[in-house]
Structures are given as C-alpha cells and as structure tokens.
Design a protein around this motif. Structure first.
Motif, short mmCIF file in Angstrom:
data_model
loop_
_atom_site.label_atom_id
_atom_site.label_comp_id
_atom_site.label_asym_id
_atom_site.label_seq_id
_atom_site.Cartn_x
_atom_site.Cartn_y
_atom_site.Cartn_z
N TYR A 110 32.82 41.15 39.91
CA TYR A 110 32.20 41.19 41.24
C TYR A 110 32.81 42.31 42.09
O TYR A 110 32.09 43.06 42.74
CB TYR A 110 32.36 39.83 41.92
CG TYR A 110 31.66 39.72 43.24
CD1 TYR A 110 30.32 39.36 43.30
CD2 TYR A 110 32.33 39.97 44.43
CE1 TYR A 110 29.66 39.25 44.51
CE2 TYR A 110 31.69 39.87 45.65
CZ TYR A 110 30.36 39.50 45.69
OH TYR A 110 29.71 39.41 46.89
N LEU A 111 34.14 42.42 42.07
CA LEU A 111 34.81 43.48 42.84
C LEU A 111 34.41 44.87 42.35
O LEU A 111 34.42 45.83 43.12
CB LEU A 111 36.33 43.31 42.75
CG LEU A 111 36.90 42.09 43.48
CD1 LEU A 111 38.37 41.90 43.11
CD2 LEU A 111 36.72 42.23 44.98
N GLY B 7 29.98 32.28 44.73
CA GLY B 7 29.97 33.44 43.85
C GLY B 7 28.60 33.68 43.24
O GLY B 7 28.09 34.81 43.22
N HIS C 214 33.06 27.15 45.42
CA HIS C 214 33.45 28.54 45.16
C HIS C 214 32.51 29.17 44.12
O HIS C 214 32.14 30.34 44.25
CB HIS C 214 34.89 28.62 44.67
CG HIS C 214 35.87 28.07 45.65
ND1 HIS C 214 36.24 28.75 46.80
CD2 HIS C 214 36.54 26.89 45.69
CE1 HIS C 214 37.09 28.02 47.48
NE2 HIS C 214 37.30 26.88 46.84
N TYR D 246 36.69 32.40 35.77
CA TYR D 246 36.52 32.61 37.22
C TYR D 246 37.16 33.94 37.64
O TYR D 246 36.55 34.73 38.37
CB TYR D 246 37.13 31.45 38.01
CG TYR D 246 36.87 31.59 39.48
CD1 TYR D 246 35.66 31.18 40.03
CD2 TYR D 246 37.81 32.19 40.32
CE1 TYR D 246 35.41 31.34 41.38
CE2 TYR D 246 37.56 32.35 41.67
CZ TYR D 246 36.35 31.93 42.20
OH TYR D 246 36.10 32.10 43.53
N ASN D 247 38.38 34.18 37.18
CA ASN D 247 39.07 35.42 37.55
C ASN D 247 38.35 36.64 36.98
O ASN D 247 38.22 37.67 37.66
CB ASN D 247 40.52 35.40 37.08
CG ASN D 247 41.35 34.38 37.84
OD1 ASN D 247 40.90 33.79 38.82
ND2 ASN D 247 42.56 34.15 37.38
N ARG E 77 35.39 37.30 39.14
CA ARG E 77 35.78 37.93 40.41
C ARG E 77 36.04 39.43 40.22
O ARG E 77 35.70 40.24 41.07
CB ARG E 77 37.03 37.27 40.99
CG ARG E 77 36.68 36.12 41.90
CD ARG E 77 37.78 35.78 42.89
NE ARG E 77 37.88 36.76 43.96
CZ ARG E 77 38.98 37.48 44.21
NH1 ARG E 77 40.06 37.35 43.49
NH2 ARG E 77 39.01 38.33 45.21
N TRP F 28 30.23 33.12 35.99
CA TRP F 28 30.19 32.00 36.93
C TRP F 28 29.19 30.94 36.49
O TRP F 28 29.46 29.75 36.60
CB TRP F 28 29.88 32.49 38.34
CG TRP F 28 31.08 33.02 39.07
CD1 TRP F 28 32.37 32.55 38.99
CD2 TRP F 28 31.12 34.10 39.99
NE1 TRP F 28 33.20 33.28 39.81
CE2 TRP F 28 32.45 34.24 40.44
CE3 TRP F 28 30.15 34.96 40.49
CZ2 TRP F 28 32.85 35.20 41.36
CZ3 TRP F 28 30.54 35.92 41.41
CH2 TRP F 28 31.88 36.04 41.83
N ALA G 74 29.40 39.22 36.46
CA ALA G 74 30.02 38.17 37.27
C ALA G 74 29.16 36.91 37.23
O ALA G 74 29.68 35.80 37.03
CB ALA G 74 30.21 38.64 38.70
N TYR H 210 43.69 44.91 38.66
CA TYR H 210 42.54 44.10 38.23
C TYR H 210 41.95 44.62 36.92
O TYR H 210 41.53 43.83 36.07
CB TYR H 210 41.46 44.08 39.31
CG TYR H 210 41.77 43.18 40.49
CD1 TYR H 210 42.38 41.94 40.32
CD2 TYR H 210 41.43 43.56 41.78
CE1 TYR H 210 42.66 41.12 41.40
CE2 TYR H 210 41.69 42.74 42.87
CZ TYR H 210 42.31 41.52 42.67
OH TYR H 210 42.57 40.70 43.74
N TYR I 183 46.71 39.93 37.78
CA TYR I 183 45.67 39.44 38.69
C TYR I 183 46.27 38.90 39.99
O TYR I 183 45.77 39.19 41.07
CB TYR I 183 44.85 38.35 38.00
CG TYR I 183 43.70 37.84 38.82
CD1 TYR I 183 42.48 38.49 38.83
CD2 TYR I 183 43.84 36.69 39.60
CE1 TYR I 183 41.42 38.03 39.58
CE2 TYR I 183 42.78 36.22 40.37
CZ TYR I 183 41.58 36.89 40.34
OH TYR I 183 40.53 36.43 41.10
#
Length: 182
Positions: free
Chosen positions: A114-115, A142, A138, A107-108, A111, A126, A122, A83, A68
């Motif tokens: 989300y990407l 998100g 943050h 969180y990672n 993300r 979150w 996501a 990722y 990551y």
C-alpha cells in the motif's frame, strides 16, 4: 550442498536464539542470530528447507519484523528502504510456508504494498486475511482504501459502511451499560 546433522542443529539453535532475543527486545542479538540462521538456510536445498517447514520461514519473518518495526525517526527515504528489505524477507518467509498464525506477515506485507502504491497487491493480501478476520476494522479500512484507489467505489463504500456499523454497535452497547451518559 547437503546439510549435515551439525548444521541442522545449529540452524535450530540460531532460530531459537533469534526468537528469544527478539522477544526480549535485544534487536542486535536477534539480528545477528537471524543472519546466522538465514545463512544456514541459504546453503540448504529446497527439499532440506521444506523439511524444516514451517521453521524455515521463521528467521526471515522475524528478521523482516526488525526492519518493519524498527524505523523510528528515520527519514521517509530510510523508512522506505527498511520497508523494502522487510518486504523481501516477508516474501521469502511466505514462500517457505511460514505459519502466519495471527496474520501479521500478510498484514505487514499488504501495508508495504500500500505504501508503494501497489494497491492491487495490498488488496490481495488483505482480502486473504479478511476471510479469517471479517470483523477486523483495520482490514476493512485497508480494503476500503485500496478499493478507493483502484476506483472500485462500491466495494470501498461497503467496507467503510462495515466500519461505521461496527463502531455504532459498540457505541450502542456502551449506552446500554451507561445509560446516564446519553
């Protein structure tokens, strides 16, 4: 395969080594130790893995972090490949009940979703973090962005307002300390 006492001891040793190398920034040593710890875990039955819980998820978590955070100046394609590897490893750590004290794993993972434009997944991650960290801007960002892409506009607006309010409170507290800067 039933893990013997020696293999269980080796797992503990490799797990400690990988954390030590990781903290020192020796990613090559960490990667090697993580792979050895993970290979021992993969030989265990579910019952044996859970007996190490939450230790059994640690090597997967730290190995995921290597993929990551170590993307550097790679191409977008290489970043997404890293990722995806991190995603699988985070999911494995999560399935083994890794104790995510500061929410880094969730969180990672959020993300990465989300990407990949998987805004619903996501958002789920979150929101689960948000319960323990409601003032984290943050997370609000998100959650707001994921809601925006999911067309949940009132929810997105609410999260963006929380961020603005938080920074307005900070600005007001600074003005109280330094009134001459107004």
């Amino acid at each position: 395969i039933k893990l013997g006492e020696d293999e269980a001891s080796f797992f503990r040793i490799y797990n400690l080594l990988c954390k030590m190398y990781y903290v020192e920034g020796n990613l090559q040593g960490a990667y090697s130790s993580f792979k050895k710890a993970v290979s021992l875990l993969d030989k265990m039955s579910i019952r044996e893995r859970l007996s190490f819980s939450p230790l059994s998820g640690e090597p997967y978590f730290f190995l995921a972090n290597i993929f990551y955070y170590s993307i550097g100046n790679n191409s977008e394609k290489e970043k997404m490949e890293s990722y995806l590897i991190a995603q699988r490893l985070y999911q494995k750590a999560k399935s083994l009940y890794f104790l995510d004290k500061n929410g880094e794993l969730l969180y990672n993972l959020a993300r990465i979703y989300y990407l990949q434009k998987d805004y619903k997944s996501a958002l789920i991650e979150w929101v689960s973090l948000y319960k323990n960290m409601p003032d984290n801007p943050h997370l609000s960002l998100g959650i707001g962005n994921a809601n925006l892409y999911l067309r949940n506009l009132p929810s997105a607006y609410s999260e963006y307002r929380k961020i603005i309010s938080r920074y307005e409170r900070i600005a007001n507290s600074i003005r109280k300390v330094y009134p001459e800067n107004e």
